[in-house]
Design a protein around this motif. Structure first.
Motif, PDB file in Angstrom:
ATOM      1  N   PHE A   1       0.842  -1.206   0.000  1.00 37.75           N
ATOM      2  CA  PHE A   1       0.000   0.000   0.000  1.00 37.75           C
ATOM      3  C   PHE A   1       0.869   1.244   0.000  1.00 37.75           C
ATOM      4  N   GLU A   2       1.844   1.239   0.886  1.00 45.00           N
ATOM      5  CA  GLU A   2       2.688   2.418   1.046  1.00 45.00           C
ATOM      6  C   GLU A   2       3.479   2.651  -0.244  1.00 45.00           C
ATOM      7  N   ALA A   3       4.034   1.567  -0.782  1.00 43.62           N
ATOM      8  CA  ALA A   3       4.829   1.692  -1.996  1.00 43.62           C
ATOM      9  C   ALA A   3       3.977   2.280  -3.116  1.00 43.62           C
ATOM     10  N   THR A   4       2.756   1.779  -3.242  1.00 48.67           N
ATOM     11  CA  THR A   4       1.883   2.283  -4.299  1.00 48.67           C
ATOM     12  C   THR A   4       1.579   3.758  -4.083  1.00 48.67           C
ATOM     13  N   ARG A   5       1.325   4.104  -2.841  1.00 45.20           N
ATOM     14  CA  ARG A   5       1.060   5.513  -2.538  1.00 45.20           C
ATOM     15  C   ARG A   5       2.222   6.397  -2.996  1.00 45.20           C
TER      16      ARG A   5
ATOM     17  N   LEU B   1       1.214   4.250 -13.926  1.00 45.55           N
ATOM     18  CA  LEU B   1       1.647   2.873 -14.032  1.00 45.55           C
ATOM     19  C   LEU B   1       0.563   1.974 -13.446  1.00 45.55           C
ATOM     20  N   PRO B   2       0.087   1.028 -14.212  1.00 46.80           N
ATOM     21  CA  PRO B   2      -0.892   0.109 -13.614  1.00 46.80           C
ATOM     22  C   PRO B   2      -0.236  -0.712 -12.509  1.00 46.80           C
ATOM     23  N   VAL B   3      -0.803  -0.621 -11.340  1.00 48.60           N
ATOM     24  CA  VAL B   3      -0.258  -1.401 -10.222  1.00 48.60           C
ATOM     25  C   VAL B   3      -1.315  -2.423  -9.815  1.00 48.60           C
ATOM     26  N   LEU B   4      -0.928  -3.658  -9.841  1.00 44.11           N
ATOM     27  CA  LEU B   4      -1.854  -4.721  -9.450  1.00 44.11           C
ATOM     28  C   LEU B   4      -1.367  -5.324  -8.139  1.00 44.11           C
TER      29      LEU B   4
ATOM     30  N   THR C   1      -9.742  -5.614   1.918  1.00 49.73           N
ATOM     31  CA  THR C   1      -8.426  -5.463   1.319  1.00 49.73           C
ATOM     32  C   THR C   1      -8.554  -4.865  -0.063  1.00 49.73           C
ATOM     33  N   TYR C   2      -9.535  -5.348  -0.784  1.00 47.08           N
ATOM     34  CA  TYR C   2      -9.718  -4.840  -2.128  1.00 47.08           C
ATOM     35  C   TYR C   2      -9.997  -3.343  -2.109  1.00 47.08           C
ATOM     36  N   GLU C   3     -10.863  -2.954  -1.180  1.00 43.24           N
ATOM     37  CA  GLU C   3     -11.182  -1.531  -1.089  1.00 43.24           C
ATOM     38  C   GLU C   3      -9.949  -0.720  -0.744  1.00 43.24           C
ATOM     39  N   GLU C   4      -9.154  -1.290   0.138  1.00 41.97           N
ATOM     40  CA  GLU C   4      -7.943  -0.563   0.523  1.00 41.97           C
ATOM     41  C   GLU C   4      -7.015  -0.444  -0.670  1.00 41.97           C
ATOM     42  N   CYS C   5      -6.938  -1.503  -1.455  1.00 41.04           N
ATOM     43  CA  CYS C   5      -6.115  -1.475  -2.653  1.00 41.04           C
ATOM     44  C   CYS C   5      -6.512  -0.317  -3.539  1.00 41.04           C
ATOM     45  N   VAL C   6      -7.834  -0.217  -3.747  1.00 38.53           N
ATOM     46  CA  VAL C   6      -8.320   0.841  -4.627  1.00 38.53           C
ATOM     47  C   VAL C   6      -8.000   2.204  -4.021  1.00 38.53           C
ATOM     48  N   LYS C   7      -8.124   2.264  -2.712  1.00 36.92           N
ATOM     49  CA  LYS C   7      -7.882   3.541  -2.034  1.00 36.92           C
ATOM     50  C   LYS C   7      -6.443   3.990  -2.233  1.00 36.92           C
ATOM     51  N   CYS C   8      -5.537   3.048  -2.235  1.00 34.28           N
ATOM     52  CA  CYS C   8      -4.134   3.406  -2.354  1.00 34.28           C
ATOM     53  C   CYS C   8      -3.756   3.720  -3.787  1.00 34.28           C
ATOM     54  N   GLY C   9      -4.675   3.575  -4.687  1.00 33.93           N
ATOM     55  CA  GLY C   9      -4.375   3.898  -6.071  1.00 33.93           C
ATOM     56  C   GLY C   9      -3.971   2.692  -6.879  1.00 33.93           C
ATOM     57  N   MET C  10      -4.251   1.510  -6.372  1.00 31.42           N
ATOM     58  CA  MET C  10      -3.948   0.325  -7.169  1.00 31.42           C
ATOM     59  C   MET C  10      -5.059   0.121  -8.191  1.00 31.42           C
ATOM     60  N   ASP C  11      -4.703  -0.563  -9.267  1.00 35.54           N
ATOM     61  CA  ASP C  11      -5.664  -0.677 -10.351  1.00 35.54           C
ATOM     62  C   ASP C  11      -6.347  -2.030 -10.361  1.00 35.54           C
ATOM     63  N   GLY C  12      -5.719  -2.994  -9.763  1.00 36.58           N
ATOM     64  CA  GLY C  12      -6.330  -4.310  -9.844  1.00 36.58           C
ATOM     65  C   GLY C  12      -5.788  -5.184  -8.747  1.00 36.58           C
ATOM     66  N   TYR C  13      -6.014  -6.426  -8.921  1.00 35.14           N
ATOM     67  CA  TYR C  13      -5.983  -7.273  -7.756  1.00 35.14           C
ATOM     68  C   TYR C  13      -5.869  -8.707  -8.236  1.00 35.14           C
TER      69      TYR C  13
END
Lengths: 1011, 175
Positions: free
Chosen positions: A927-931, A960-963, A973-985
């Protein structure tokens, strides 16, 4: 271990249930708190008793109040009557006394002051008799003179009689005597009797002369009448006494005594008799001089009459020495106070009734509430059980799926090994069973999801026709084995691309077709898709026309259906169907100019009407109403014969309803069933993309056949229409001939007329039965004839003969070849792609890439071809696996051990197309890295935006697409992923399919790669 | 003919072994996934990954054991102990991640139990879990060694019949 995890889960679910239960209890608790009656239920009987007591009390009080009132009035009445009598008696008495007083004065005046006396016996008697009315109470008066003993002899001599006592004897010698000298006639017997001889009289006399006033004796029996009476004595003085004379003076001055007897008894009786209400009351008169021993003067001593109420009145006869009183009481006891009793009784009854009513109502309320609460509890329990059931189903299904995957995987492995044919058969059976089980579990899971309302429909564009072809291909094997005709037909005005949930749409259709295949042993299964409004229009127009045709059709015993067997819903027969086909012809011609406007007019939503018709066993009438109920099959024998759980239709119904449609069916036992459902889907919008998509789709079906001409020889118009539909999708122009002869007339004889232009067919498709039936009728095998002709004619040479069959035996193949169909045989069910493949084979055109497995591999490897992908994971094993998987898709993979390393690699500008990021990493997590990556990108974008230099990077700049890669697939977790700016899962461990899906979703959206 | 037959037999043996491991729950379908990733471009992908796994796992096991020993020594001091448990948790996460990646199911499950024990600071449970983990790991390692040996032999056997250059690499696998 696994057991441990399971235990935890169980505990969790138990806890959950417990929690639920508590919640329900709370709910119930809060409910009871709001009802007051329930809280005081114990008080209801007590309240009733209390109320009864209060009512009784009030009733008693009321009674006593009313009774008291009456009693008081009675008492007052008695008092007033008593007083009245007393006063009258007293007045009369006093009047008499006064008169006696007057007599005394008369005597003193005329007897003593006159000398000689003016009064003698005669005169006195006369006078008193005449004034007797003045003394109504006195029986008579008499005057006795005071005679001292010294003067006795002289007195006796003077009057000529001796003094006698009361007992008519010679009196004993005393100081003085009081012989009666004057008497009224009524008491003449008193003449010469010494009043001093009687005890009472003497007392009276002594008292009278000393007081100078009238005095009374106590009551005693009077002489003569023997009535109770009193004697009145009045002193007569010789000289005139001054008013302030002493007792001695008075005694000295006494001349004689005037006495009168009151016959109280008879006189009072007379007196009272004159008064009203005499009967009602009893009157007693007492002499109470001696208060401890009252002497009765009048009335009866015995206690008759109402003794409860006794009133007395004072009598003052102006004798200070004697006291008298009058006692009155009612003759009768007081009667019952009926009005009071009735009023009170009524009041009591009403009170008791009200109390009882309230008690009953309260009890009823309590009872109803109890029942309500019970029901409520039962309801909540049932709901909890339902929820628990759904959860259990979902959980269990999930739990079963995991080991089942293992089983299936192992079976697949097993099948790869060297097995004897028996073993292989067993393994294949096991695999088939396992797959069936998985399907079933998925269905159950679906059902549970739908019930829980957790099923969401996707909205993605999909290609309807190819989807239907796919569905058909699933059942092609079965239908061929059963030699059932399986066909699909989609109206031309149904859009190519629609937006909806293809998976669910497909599920419904698969289910319906699957059911049909299962329950059909002969005839056909026909899947058709129309626009709803179109279908309605056709139906209307048909109903106007069809009536005269019906009879004809039933006579002919040939039904205009796909396989000429009767279908449940005649609406689907050729009668109606030809309108669709006719309409299509019209719209097809029309599409060049007016088609688009037509689409615009209908708006964004399309309602499709999908119809699955079979000629199977049908549904027994009594079972028809519960077809859509879950886990219910037509009858229990069905599941024995055909298997299945009966859950499919209920899921289909739910799905159809989710898609905004309805499902219904017409079924006739032993004739067949027709299931029809509608579904609301969206048109695919966006014109330029539409074109691109269409092109892409068109690539699915090779375009190399465009402009070819084909002839279909088929006696059954519906079947011909289906064939035509598929050919038309390939861009082939189609003519339909009902028989070989017709075809021959169309092309054989007309060839000169047509001048070898477009009218010559490139392909001739013939149904198997059309071909062979022709033979049986003994007509010449025309195709071969034609073929031979074709050898002569250069144009006809190209006409390829294709046989279409549901199933065909080797023998038939031989015969077909003999008959000239050496080109190919197309096996039903027809599918556009399959036909295309066959045509390729026949025509030898379109050397495209081979179909099938190769292409999918190609797709996979090409998807990420040349893409540079960064995999960030601290776990080297995971890193390697991810890299391996991605490499398989053709990607160029780099790895980073930690979030920090990744950030260093991703310093802008970098050449990566995507990044797979593990979430759980030490130091810096995903999460942090993506942020931070997003932050860097933002800065870079701002900079470039400010400089305005880099435009070709795209409008959106660096992104950059981050999955994310993670092991636990939790929604949060999925919601948190989206919150951090991740694109997929992507869930770990990787599954090739899932990884492909995740990546494909991403890279198909952006076909143009940056590199 | 004989050699080719040997290859087939070896293949059957491999499948049997794999089936056994599946049956015992030592491996799960993830291992199959892993095998699917193996193709011409990366022919020894599975053994490569597995050898990385062994390497990493041994390191992790060593550090786990030493950490647990430290916990044992200092278990009076709660704070220190807590720190060590945290580290153990991190290691276990790593272990779990890698074992689930190669589909070593039983190892992963033991890791789960281990982590539960360490979350509860249950030293006794941790020790027991560590022992179990080591046992499972050894078992897995032995079996996989066996498997890869079979594979090598198979490739050798097949290689004699159908010489293919890149299969030669497999001979030198050190796992």
């Amino acid at each position: 271990m696994g057991a441990n995890a399971k235990l935890q889960q169980q505990q969790l679910s138990q806890f959950h249930n417990h929690h639920l239960l508590q919640e329900y209890e709370k709910q119930i608790g809060s409910k009871t708190a709001s009802f007051s009656v329930q809280a005081y239920r114990k008080w209801i009987p007590k309240a009733l008793v209390g109320w009864v007591m209060v009512t009784c009390g009030i009733a008693l009080w009321l009674y006593s109040y009313m009774d008291d009132d009456g009693r008081l009035r009675r008492k007052e009445l008695l008092q007033s009557m008593c007083d009245q009598r007393a006063r009258m008696l007293q007045d009369q008495f006093i009047a008499s006394v006064n008169h006696v007083h007057a007599l005394a004065i008369l005597i003193s005046t005329f007897h003593y002051f006159k000398n000689p006396s003016a009064i003698d016996q005669e005169m006195f008697a006369e006078y008193t008799a005449r004034t007797a009315f003045e003394r109504p109470l006195l029986t008579g008066v008499a005057y006795s003179e005071r005679v001292p003993d010294s003067e006795r002899e002289e007195f006796e001599r003077k009057y000529g009689w001796t003094i006698k006592t009361m007992q008519r004897e010679a009196p004993p010698i005393r100081n003085e005597y009081a012989p009666v000298i004057l008497s009224q006639e009524t008491v003449s017997y008193l003449q010469s009797i010494d009043m001093m001889s009687g005890e009472e009289d003497r007392e009276n006399i002594v008292r009278a002369r000393s007081t100078g006033k009238a005095v009374f004796t106590g009551p005693f029996r009077l002489l003569g009448s023997n009535h109770l009476g009193v004697v009145l004595t009045f002193p007569v003085y010789k000289p005139k006494l001054p008013s302030s004379s002493t007792v001695q003076q008075r005694i000295e001055a006494t001349a004689g005594y005037l006495g009168g007897s009151f016959d109280v008894e008879s006189l009072v009786e007379n007196l009272l008799g004159k008064l009203a209400g005499n009967q009602a009351i009893l009157v007693n008169v007492y002499d109470v001089t001696n208060s401890s021993d009252p002497l009765i003067m009048y009335g009866h001593e015995d206690q008759e009459g109402d003794t409860s109420l006794v009133l007395e009145s004072k009598l003052d006869f102006q004798d200070p020495f004697r006291k008298h009183k009058m006692v009155c009481r009612y003759h009768d006891n007081a009667s019952w106070n009926w009005s009071a009793i009735i009023t009170t009784g009524l009041f009591w009854m009403v009170g008791i009734l009200i109390g009882y009513i309230f008690y009953g109502a309260g009890n009823h309320i309590v009872k109803v509430e109890d029942e309500f609460n019970e029901m409520e509890e039962l309801k909540s329990r049932a709901e909890a059980a339902d929820i628990a059931k759904s959860q259990f189903l979902a959980m269990v299904s999930h739990e079963i799926r995991t080991p089942m995957n293992g089983v299936l995987g192992m079976l697949a492995l097993l099948l790869d090994t060297d097995l004897s044919s028996t073993q292989r058969d067993y393994a294949q059976t096991a695999q088939a069973c396992g797959q069936a089980l998985i399907t079933l579990i998925n269905e159950v899971l679906d059902r549970a999801k739908i019930e829980a309302g957790k099923l969401d429909l996707e909205t993605v564009p999909f290609h309807l026709r190819s989807l239907l072809d796919d569905v058909l291909s699933l059942f092609s094997e079965k239908s061929r084995n059963k030699s059932i005709e399986l066909a699909v037909f989609v109206s031309d005005n149904v859009p190519e691309l629609v937006v909806g949930d293809p998976g669910r749409f497909r599920q419904v259709i698969t289910n319906l077709v699957g059911n049909s295949v299962k329950f059909t042993e002969r005839g056909h299964i026909f899947l058709r898709v129309h626009l709803e409004e179109h279908a309605k229009a056709v139906k209307n127009s048909k109903s106007n026309i069809s009536s005269p045709m019906d009879g004809e059709e039933s006579d002919s015993r040939q039904f205009g259906t796909l396989s000429a067997l009767e279908a449940a819903d005649e609406w689907n027969s050729w009668d109606t169907f030809k309108y669709f086909v006719a309409e299509e012809g019209f719209t097809m011609k029309d599409s060049s100019n007016g088609g688009t406007t037509h689409e615009d007019a209908t708006g964004n939503l399309v309602t499709l009407r999908v119809c699955v018709e079979d000629t199977g066993i049908g549904i027994p009438l009594p079972a028809q109403y519960r077809v859509f109920m879950p886990f219910v099959q037509a009858d229990s024998s069905t599941s024995r014969t055909y298997g299945g759980t009966g859950i499919g239709l209920s899921i289909s119904k739910s799905l159809v309803e989710l898609m905004g449609g309805q499902i219904k069916f017409v079924s006739r036992p032993r004739v067949g069933s027709t299931f029809t459902f509608t579904a609301v889907l969206q048109r695919y919008q966006g014109n330029d993309v539409n074109n691109a998509e269409k092109k892409r789709n068109a690539e699915d079906l090779p375009s190399s056949f465009r402009g070819l001409k084909a002839v279909i020889v088929d006696a059954k118009p519906v079947r011909a229409a289906v064939t035509r539909y598929h050919l038309k999708r390939l861009g082939i122009v189609v003519e339909v001939a009902s028989s070989i002869k017709v075809a021959a007339t169309m092309f054989g004889e007309n060839d000169t007329l047509a001048a070898g232009k477009n009218s010559q067919p490139d392909i001739v498709l013939m149904e198997k039965d059309a071909c062979f039936s022709g033979e049986e009728h003994g007509s010449p095998v025309w195709p071969s004839d034609w073929k031979q002709n074709g050898n002569k004619n250069s144009v006809r040479k190209f006409a390829k003969m294709i046989l279409i069959a549901t199933n065909i035996s080797n023998w038939e193949v031989e015969r077909a070849k003999e008959a000239g169909f050496e080109d190919t045989v197309i096996m039903k069910p027809l599918r556009a792609s399959m036909m295309a493949a066959c045509l390729h084979q026949v025509l030898g055109t379109g050397r495209k890439k081979s179909q099938g497995k190769g292409s999918s591999n190609y797709l996979q490897s090409s998807l990420l071809c040349g893409k540079k992908i960064l995999v960030v994971d601290d776990n080297r094993v995971n890193q390697r696996v991810a890299a391996g998987a991605l490499k398989k898709f053709g990607a160029n993979v780099e790895c980073a051990d930690s979030g920090k390393a990744a950030l260093e690699l991703l310093q802008i500008p970098h050449g990566f197309d995507a990044c797979f990021m593990d979430i759980q990493m030490p130091e810096m997590d995903g999460f942090e890295a993506t942020r931070q990556i997003r932050q860097m990108e933002e800065q870079a974008n701002e900079k470039s935006g400010a400089e305005g230099s880099i435009v070709e990077d795209g409008e959106d700049g660096w992104h950059l697409p981050v999955l994310a890669m993670t092991a636990d697939v939790v929604q949060a977790t999925y919601e948190e992923c989206v919150k951090c700016g991740m694109d997929g899962y992507v869930s770990k461990p990787f599954e090739e399919q899932k990884l492909h899906q995740a990546v494909a979703k991403f890279f198909q959206d952006k076909p143009i790669s940056r590199s | 003919m004989l050699v080719g037959f040997g290859a087939e037999r070896l293949g059957a043996d491999m499948n049997r072994l794999l089936a056994l491991l599946f049956h015992q729950g030592v491996l799960d379908e993830q291992f199959l996934q892993l095998q699917q990733l193996e193709d011409e471009t990366s022919p020894n992908f599975v053994s490569e990954v597995v050898s990385i796994f062994f390497h990493e796992s041994e390191k992790l096991l060593t550090s786990l054991r030493s950490l647990l020993m430290m916990v044992e020594g200092d278990h009076d001091q709660d704070h220190e102990g807590g720190l060590e448990y945290g580290k153990i948790g991190v290691h276990l996460n790593q272990f779990m991640g890698s074992s689930s990646s190669i589909g070593a199911k039983r190892v992963r499950n033991v890791c789960l139990a281990f982590r539960a024990a360490s979350d509860h600071h249950n030293r006794h449970g941790c020790l027991r879990a560590l022992e179990q983990l080591e046992h499972e790991y050894c078992y897995l390692k032995n079996k996989l060694h066996e498997f890869f040996q079979l594979e090598q032999q198979k490739v050798l056997a097949a290689g004699v019949r159908y010489p293919m250059n890149h299969y030669n690499n497999n001979i030198n696998i050190n796992s």
